[in-house]
Design a protein around this motif. Sequence first.
Motif, short mmCIF file in Angstrom:
data_model
loop_
_atom_site.label_atom_id
_atom_site.label_comp_id
_atom_site.label_asym_id
_atom_site.label_seq_id
_atom_site.Cartn_x
_atom_site.Cartn_y
_atom_site.Cartn_z
N VAL A 83 0.83 -1.20 0.00
CA VAL A 83 0.00 0.00 0.00
C VAL A 83 0.87 1.26 0.00
CG1 VAL A 83 -1.68 1.33 1.32
CG2 VAL A 83 -1.94 -1.14 1.11
N MET A 84 1.91 1.27 0.84
CA MET A 84 2.80 2.43 0.91
C MET A 84 3.52 2.66 -0.42
SD MET A 84 3.92 4.79 3.06
CE MET A 84 3.72 4.11 4.71
N SER A 85 4.03 1.56 -1.01
CA SER A 85 4.74 1.68 -2.28
C SER A 85 3.79 2.12 -3.39
CB SER A 85 5.39 0.33 -2.64
OG SER A 85 6.28 -0.09 -1.63
N ALA A 124 7.28 -4.85 -1.81
CA ALA A 124 6.60 -5.54 -0.71
C ALA A 124 7.29 -6.87 -0.40
CB ALA A 124 5.13 -5.77 -1.06
N VAL A 125 7.67 -7.60 -1.44
CA VAL A 125 8.38 -8.87 -1.24
C VAL A 125 9.73 -8.63 -0.60
CG1 VAL A 125 9.47 -10.82 -2.42
CG2 VAL A 125 7.19 -10.07 -3.11
N TYR A 126 10.45 -7.65 -1.10
CA TYR A 126 11.78 -7.32 -0.56
C TYR A 126 11.69 -6.92 0.91
CZ TYR A 126 16.20 -4.91 0.15
OH TYR A 126 17.41 -4.49 0.66
N THR A 127 10.72 -6.06 1.24
CA THR A 127 10.55 -5.61 2.62
C THR A 127 10.16 -6.77 3.52
OG1 THR A 127 9.85 -3.43 1.84
CG2 THR A 127 9.34 -3.99 4.12
N VAL A 176 2.11 -1.87 -10.27
CA VAL A 176 1.91 -3.16 -9.61
C VAL A 176 3.24 -3.90 -9.48
CG1 VAL A 176 0.85 -5.43 -9.83
CG2 VAL A 176 -0.50 -3.39 -10.30
N ALA A 177 4.05 -3.90 -10.54
CA ALA A 177 5.34 -4.58 -10.49
C ALA A 177 6.24 -3.96 -9.42
CB ALA A 177 6.02 -4.51 -11.85
N THR A 200 2.46 6.09 -7.09
CA THR A 200 1.46 6.82 -7.87
C THR A 200 1.74 8.31 -7.87
OG1 THR A 200 -0.24 5.15 -7.40
CG2 THR A 200 -1.00 7.32 -8.11
N ILE A 201 2.13 8.84 -6.71
CA ILE A 201 2.47 10.27 -6.63
C ILE A 201 3.67 10.57 -7.52
CG2 ILE A 201 3.29 12.11 -5.12
CD1 ILE A 201 1.71 10.86 -2.86
#
Length: 206
Positions: free
Chosen positions: A86-88, A135-138, A128-129, A93-94
């Motif tokens: 969500v954060m990413s 997200a996976v890395y974190t 999305v990518a 997007t910004i």
Amino acid sequence: GWSVPTDSRYVTLTGTITRGKKKGQMVDIHVTLTEKELQELAKSKEPLQPEEKGTKKACDVGLYRGPHVVIWSLLCAPVVFVLSFVMSFYYGTITWYNIFLVYNEERSFWHKITICPFLIIFYPLLIVAMSVSLAVYTTVTQISWSFGEWWQAVRDLEKGFCGWLSGKLGLEDCSPYSIVELLDSDNVSGSLSSKAAPAGEQTSAV
């Protein structure tokens, strides 16, 4: 109203913007910190002593280190993945929108008819990518033996990727945030000294 801790102090910290808008500019940051936060900040700016590195072994077990922390980080993995995604997605997007505005409003006509359509068409795939990858890395990097290292990892869910990408593209102003590196801890040390002095006098009087 907000309750302010009794041991809090209003301090001014000087730093340099290392990533984001106005890169390289010196800024003053005004914050209210508790005595514990001041001590931690001053300690973090001190050089690490060589002997301290050897005193802590990787497999030390204690209240904040051990297999129970690994289990905790594994249990938190799904939540960390969602929050990081969500954060990413939000910061991505910004950043995408800021880049789109630059090429649509500030660059040439050819940029407008070539890069802008590309940004619009591939936005879903790119966002999305990027979000899934971060997200996976974190999620993987937050798995830790030490609670302190785990907390440090989960506090940075986006890993500063959008700011780094903006810098690499030469579009620092498109970064959704600015990263400030503190120059020194003189002000922090001064605040601690000024607070410690009355306390020392009071102790000696008793």
